[in-house]
Design an enzyme around this catalytic site. Structure first.
Site, mmCIF file in Angstrom:
data_model
loop_
_atom_site.group_PDB
_atom_site.id
_atom_site.type_symbol
_atom_site.label_atom_id
_atom_site.label_comp_id
_atom_site.label_asym_id
_atom_site.label_seq_id
_atom_site.Cartn_x
_atom_site.Cartn_y
_atom_site.Cartn_z
ATOM 1 N N GLU A 153 0.762 -1.124 -0.217
ATOM 2 C CA GLU A 153 -0.013 -0.208 0.048
ATOM 3 C C GLU A 153 0.746 1.270 -0.033
ATOM 4 O O GLU A 153 2.145 1.266 0.431
ATOM 5 C CB GLU A 153 -0.939 0.176 1.310
ATOM 6 N N LYS A 205 3.825 -16.328 -1.136
ATOM 7 C CA LYS A 205 3.100 -15.260 -0.629
ATOM 8 C C LYS A 205 3.356 -15.329 1.179
ATOM 9 O O LYS A 205 3.760 -14.339 1.623
ATOM 10 C CB LYS A 205 1.836 -15.237 -0.771
ATOM 11 N N PHE A 250 13.813 -2.822 5.316
ATOM 12 C CA PHE A 250 13.180 -3.547 6.177
ATOM 13 C C PHE A 250 13.715 -3.896 7.516
ATOM 14 O O PHE A 250 13.603 -4.714 8.201
ATOM 15 C CB PHE A 250 12.174 -4.572 5.726
ATOM 16 N N CYS A 261 -2.339 -6.843 6.517
ATOM 17 C CA CYS A 261 -1.599 -8.068 5.867
ATOM 18 C C CYS A 261 -0.552 -8.839 6.591
ATOM 19 O O CYS A 261 -0.695 -9.911 7.250
ATOM 20 C CB CYS A 261 -1.036 -8.130 4.537
ATOM 21 N N ARG A 329 -6.245 -0.594 9.266
ATOM 22 C CA ARG A 329 -6.179 -1.808 9.793
ATOM 23 C C ARG A 329 -4.987 -2.434 10.721
ATOM 24 O O ARG A 329 -3.925 -2.355 10.148
ATOM 25 C CB ARG A 329 -6.428 -2.799 8.737
HETATM 26 N N1 LIG Z 1 -3.847 -4.568 0.980
HETATM 27 C C1 LIG Z 1 -2.704 -5.120 0.307
HETATM 28 O O1 LIG Z 1 -1.776 -4.283 0.346
HETATM 29 C C2 LIG Z 1 -2.761 -6.583 -0.053
HETATM 30 C C3 LIG Z 1 -3.527 -7.407 0.098
HETATM 31 N N2 LIG Z 1 -3.362 -8.775 -0.197
HETATM 32 C C4 LIG Z 1 -4.339 -9.704 -0.127
HETATM 33 O O2 LIG Z 1 -5.445 -9.416 -1.157
HETATM 34 C C5 LIG Z 1 -6.694 -9.674 -0.442
HETATM 35 C C6 LIG Z 1 -7.620 -8.634 -0.675
HETATM 36 O O3 LIG Z 1 -7.043 -7.612 -0.007
HETATM 37 P P1 LIG Z 1 -7.332 -5.888 0.139
HETATM 38 O O4 LIG Z 1 -7.433 -5.567 -1.246
HETATM 39 O O5 LIG Z 1 -6.713 -5.364 0.955
HETATM 40 O O6 LIG Z 1 -8.997 -6.202 0.442
HETATM 41 P P2 LIG Z 1 -10.178 -5.060 0.846
HETATM 42 O O7 LIG Z 1 -10.987 -5.343 2.040
HETATM 43 O O8 LIG Z 1 -9.509 -3.714 0.504
HETATM 44 O O9 LIG Z 1 -11.152 -5.128 -0.426
HETATM 45 C C7 LIG Z 1 -11.894 -6.533 -0.439
HETATM 46 C C8 LIG Z 1 -13.157 -6.098 -1.647
HETATM 47 O O10 LIG Z 1 -13.957 -7.247 -1.861
HETATM 48 C C9 LIG Z 1 -15.273 -6.814 -1.605
HETATM 49 N N3 LIG Z 1 -16.118 -8.050 -1.437
HETATM 50 C C10 LIG Z 1 -16.227 -8.713 -0.468
HETATM 51 N N4 LIG Z 1 -17.271 -9.660 -0.470
HETATM 52 C C11 LIG Z 1 -17.170 -9.834 -1.923
HETATM 53 C C12 LIG Z 1 -18.196 -10.534 -2.700
HETATM 54 N N5 LIG Z 1 -18.635 -11.534 -2.214
HETATM 55 N N6 LIG Z 1 -18.320 -10.399 -4.310
HETATM 56 C C13 LIG Z 1 -17.494 -9.249 -4.672
HETATM 57 N N7 LIG Z 1 -16.694 -8.475 -3.931
HETATM 58 C C14 LIG Z 1 -16.771 -8.682 -2.411
HETATM 59 C C15 LIG Z 1 -15.172 -5.728 -0.540
HETATM 60 O O11 LIG Z 1 -16.396 -5.067 -0.695
HETATM 61 C C16 LIG Z 1 -14.005 -5.288 -1.008
HETATM 62 O O12 LIG Z 1 -14.307 -3.668 -1.844
HETATM 63 C C17 LIG Z 1 -6.490 -10.346 0.791
HETATM 64 O O13 LIG Z 1 -6.316 -11.796 0.648
HETATM 65 C C18 LIG Z 1 -5.353 -9.848 1.180
HETATM 66 O O14 LIG Z 1 -4.350 -10.586 2.173
HETATM 67 C C19 LIG Z 1 -2.233 -9.149 -0.939
HETATM 68 C C20 LIG Z 1 -1.059 -8.086 -1.188
HETATM 69 C C21 LIG Z 1 -1.367 -6.554 -0.828
HETATM 70 O O1 LIG Z 2 0.525 -8.636 1.455
HETATM 71 C C1 LIG Z 2 0.430 -7.595 1.788
HETATM 72 O O2 LIG Z 2 -0.544 -7.009 1.841
HETATM 73 C C2 LIG Z 2 1.690 -6.762 1.515
HETATM 74 O O3 LIG Z 2 2.043 -6.620 3.028
HETATM 75 C C3 LIG Z 2 3.244 -5.508 3.021
HETATM 76 O O4 LIG Z 2 2.970 -4.429 2.556
HETATM 77 P P1 LIG Z 2 2.073 -3.434 3.466
HETATM 78 O O5 LIG Z 2 1.562 -4.010 4.575
HETATM 79 O O6 LIG Z 2 1.295 -2.468 2.464
HETATM 80 O O7 LIG Z 2 3.525 -2.298 4.085
HETATM 81 P P2 LIG Z 2 4.671 -2.577 4.395
HETATM 82 O O8 LIG Z 2 5.616 -1.479 3.806
HETATM 83 O O9 LIG Z 2 5.384 -3.794 3.960
HETATM 84 O O10 LIG Z 2 4.752 -2.237 5.894
HETATM 85 C C4 LIG Z 2 4.027 -3.177 6.938
HETATM 86 C C5 LIG Z 2 4.409 -2.853 8.184
HETATM 87 O O11 LIG Z 2 5.785 -2.974 8.718
HETATM 88 C C6 LIG Z 2 6.246 -1.807 9.284
HETATM 89 N N1 LIG Z 2 7.772 -1.846 8.653
HETATM 90 C C7 LIG Z 2 8.090 -1.704 7.581
HETATM 91 C C8 LIG Z 2 9.364 -1.573 7.445
HETATM 92 C C9 LIG Z 2 10.467 -1.610 8.437
HETATM 93 O O12 LIG Z 2 11.505 -1.304 8.255
HETATM 94 N N2 LIG Z 2 9.918 -1.466 9.792
HETATM 95 C C10 LIG Z 2 8.498 -1.170 10.021
HETATM 96 O O13 LIG Z 2 8.090 -1.214 11.170
HETATM 97 C C11 LIG Z 2 5.444 -0.696 8.601
HETATM 98 O O14 LIG Z 2 5.381 0.483 9.425
HETATM 99 C C12 LIG Z 2 4.078 -1.322 8.449
HETATM 100 O O15 LIG Z 2 3.359 -1.470 9.748
HETATM 101 C C13 LIG Z 2 4.236 -6.113 1.875
HETATM 102 O O16 LIG Z 2 5.539 -5.450 1.999
HETATM 103 C C14 LIG Z 2 3.731 -6.297 0.692
HETATM 104 O O17 LIG Z 2 4.889 -7.150 -0.082
HETATM 105 C C15 LIG Z 2 2.712 -7.111 0.742
HETATM 106 O O18 LIG Z 2 2.013 -7.617 -0.772
#
Ligand SMILES: NC(=O)C1=CN([C@@H]2O[C@H](COP(=O)(O)OP(=O)(O)OC[C@H]3O[C@@H](n4cnc5c(N)ncnc54)[C@H](O)[C@@H]3O)[C@@H](O)[C@H]2O)C=CC1
Ligand SMILES: O=C(O)[C@H]1O[C@H](OP(=O)(O)OP(=O)(O)OC[C@H]2O[C@@H](n3ccc(=O)[nH]c3=O)[C@H](O)[C@@H]2O)[C@H](O)[C@@H](O)[C@@H]1O
Length: 436
Positions: A153, A205, A250, A261, A329
């Site tokens: 993010e 992952k 990191f 996450c 979150r």
């Molecule tokens: N947020 C991140 O930076 C990352 C997240 N992930 C993974 O990706 C997945 C999604 O994460 P986010 O995008 O953060 O979640 P999010 O909570 O931001 O978005 C999920 C979306 O799915 C929708 N949704 C829920 N039930 C549904 C349904 N039945 N049909 C259609 N839409 C529905 C919700 O309304 C919401 O808009 C999770 O498994 C997370 O662990 C992986 C890498 C990075």
């Molecule tokens: O699966 C996911 O959702 C994602 O989770 C993290 O990404 P994100 O949670 O967006 O943010 P990060 O930049 O990784 O930071 C995560 C947490 O670690 C903390 N952090 C990070 C780096 C560091 O050196 N120290 C530290 O305390 C940050 O403050 C934050 O609370 C991973 O970096 C992504 O590769 C992955 O896709």
């Protein structure tokens, strides 16, 4: 290609928009009617740098559309991405109900060959489970692919457009060929598309996120130890990071990792271990150390201001779990707020993007300031929870004038200890000398 993305959160919306940017015709499906209406009205529902420009451009070009109808989604895309939530369940496992629920409906609605892609973070064996659920109702051929997402993010668009690697877990040549075609524009720099089996992709992952969480946690423990023995964690960090086997990234200690996450993914891998008679001892330690680290500033604050904070007002800069996002979150700020409220303090907060999300959660328990200096006015100490750039070089004179007493608890080590000494602050940070 025609692509459907189910779920338009941080991952789904970025995936859909970036795939449209490379010329695909993308339909995004979400169950949240209000969100879909906002997107149809060209409003980006989340704060994510650079997303707005691509979003607007691709809607204008007619390549990015939104619907609440999964049926429409299935009729549209040959590849169907699932970017659905996989939140932490009560026992620490990943709650697969969103993914499985949608998979069930896909099985019922599919009328021709489709590739169903798990982009959500899901435990080992989920591709198999999703295949079985779809197969219960399907009357046509399909393939299930595991394609975990590694974007961060705050850098989501950049990470998606220029990924260091793309992981595709698939045992079907037909699906693999389609996925490689789709991702070709994203690996022009030479970064690899890694093809592997579904289980290895799923575990890649969790292993990546857990390793990064462990790296941060290790540094947090080194920082805590620095405080005991009078070493400076910034110097130790730089000393370690110059070793290319360790790397500079990191290694930043602080008030623990948060976000949507790392916390849930470490727990889910730990639980997966248990389910398979394997005890991930290292993950046990990571979870426990991080839980404590989120409130590591509280003992320092209590030592200085007392356990009972009734009649005191504390200001907080930064609420998001990290900078450049509005996501709160598992944000450490929320744990700190809880501790402060429990001790009777009044709290005044400021964050550039996350105020609305905190307001929706905590309402009038807090005072929400219009500016960073507004937040500190007449408060007894400042706590820094998120390292937003605007907090890095504040006007220290203004800080001294606005705070009742010049006391800062810095959870992100933003300032030089020597500078704070010169500026006349009482200053507590993580793993470094206290300035009293
Ligand atoms: N947020 C991140 O930076 C990352 C997240 N992930 C993974 O990706 C997945 C999604 O994460 P986010 O995008 O953060 O979640 P999010 O909570 O931001 O978005 C999920 C979306 O799915 C929708 N949704 C829920 N039930 C549904 C349904 N039945 N049909 C259609 N839409 C529905 C919700 O309304 C919401 O808009 C999770 O498994 C997370 O662990 C992986 C890498 C990075
Ligand atoms: O699966 C996911 O959702 C994602 O989770 C993290 O990404 P994100 O949670 O967006 O943010 P990060 O930049 O990784 O930071 C995560 C947490 O670690 C903390 N952090 C990070 C780096 C560091 O050196 N120290 C530290 O305390 C940050 O403050 C934050 O609370 C991973 O970096 C992504 O590769 C992955 O896709």
């Amino acid at each position: 290609m025609k692509i459907t993305v189910v779920g338009t959160g941080y991952v789904g919306l970025v995936t859909g928009t970036c795939l449209a940017e490379t010329g695909n015709d993308v339909l995004c499906v979400d169950i949240d009617k209000h969100k879909v209406t906002r997107m149809q009205n060209r409003e980006v529902p989340i704060y994510e740098p650079h997303l707005d420009i691509l979003f607007e451009r691709n809607i204008n070009a007619g390549r990015l559309k939104f619907t609440t109808s999964l049926e429409e989604g299935l009729a549209h895309g040959q590849i169907i991405f699932l970017a659905l939530p996989t939140p932490e369940d009560e026992d620490g496992s990943a709650d697969l109900s969103y993914v499985v629920g949608v998979a069930r409906n896909i099985g019922k609605l599919m009328t021709e060959y489709r590739v169903i892609v798990d982009k959500s973070t899901v435990p080992v064996g989920t591709a198999e489970k999703v295949t079985a659920v779809i197969a219960e109702h399907a009357t046509v051929d399909f393939d299930v692919v595991s394609n975990p997402e590694f974007l961060r993010e705050g850098f989501a668009v950049d990470d998606f457009m220029k990924p260091e690697r793309i992981v595709i877990g698939s045992s079907s040549d037909r699906a693999t060929e389609l996925m490689q075609r789709l991702y070709k524009p994203f690996v022009r720099s030479g970064n690899p598309i890694l093809i592997m089996d579904e289980k290895s992709a799923e575990l890649t992952k969790y292993a990546s996120n857990s390793f990064l969480a462990a790296k941060i946690t290790f540094m947090n423990e080194i920082a805590n130890f620095c405080e005991r023995v009078g070493a400076d964690v910034d110097k130790v960090r730089i000393g370690m990071g110059t070793d290319s086997r360790i790397g500079k990234r990191f290694l930043f200690p602080g008030i623990g990792y948060g976000g949507s996450c790392f916390p849930k993914d470490v727990k889910a891998l730990h639980k997966s271990g248990k389910d398979n008679n394997y005890n991930f001892q290292i993950l046990d330690a990571v979870i426990n150390v991080n839980d404590k680290q989120k409130t590591a500033l509280i003992p320092k604050l209590v030592k200085h201001l007392g356990d009972d904070l009734t009649g005191k007002t504390i200001s907080i800069w930064g609420l998001a779990f990290k900078p450049e996002t509005d996501d709160i979150r598992e944000a450490p700020s929320l744990y700190i707020i809880d501790e402060l409220l429990g001790r009777g303090a009044k709290i005044s907060v400021f964050d550039p993007e996350a105020m609305d999300n905190v307001k929706a959660k905590l309402g009038d328990k807090l005072e929400y300031a219009d500016s960073m200096y507004g937040a500190i006015a007449n408060t007894d100490a400042l706590i820094i929870c998120t390292e937003w750039s605007i907090f890095r070089t504040p006007n220290f004179t203004k800080l001294r004038e606005n705070l009742n007493q010049p006391i800062i608890f810095d959870g992100r080590n933003l300032y030089d200890v020597a500078d704070m000494e010169k500026e006349g602050f009482t200053y507590f940070s993580i793993g470094r000398k206290e300035v009293l």
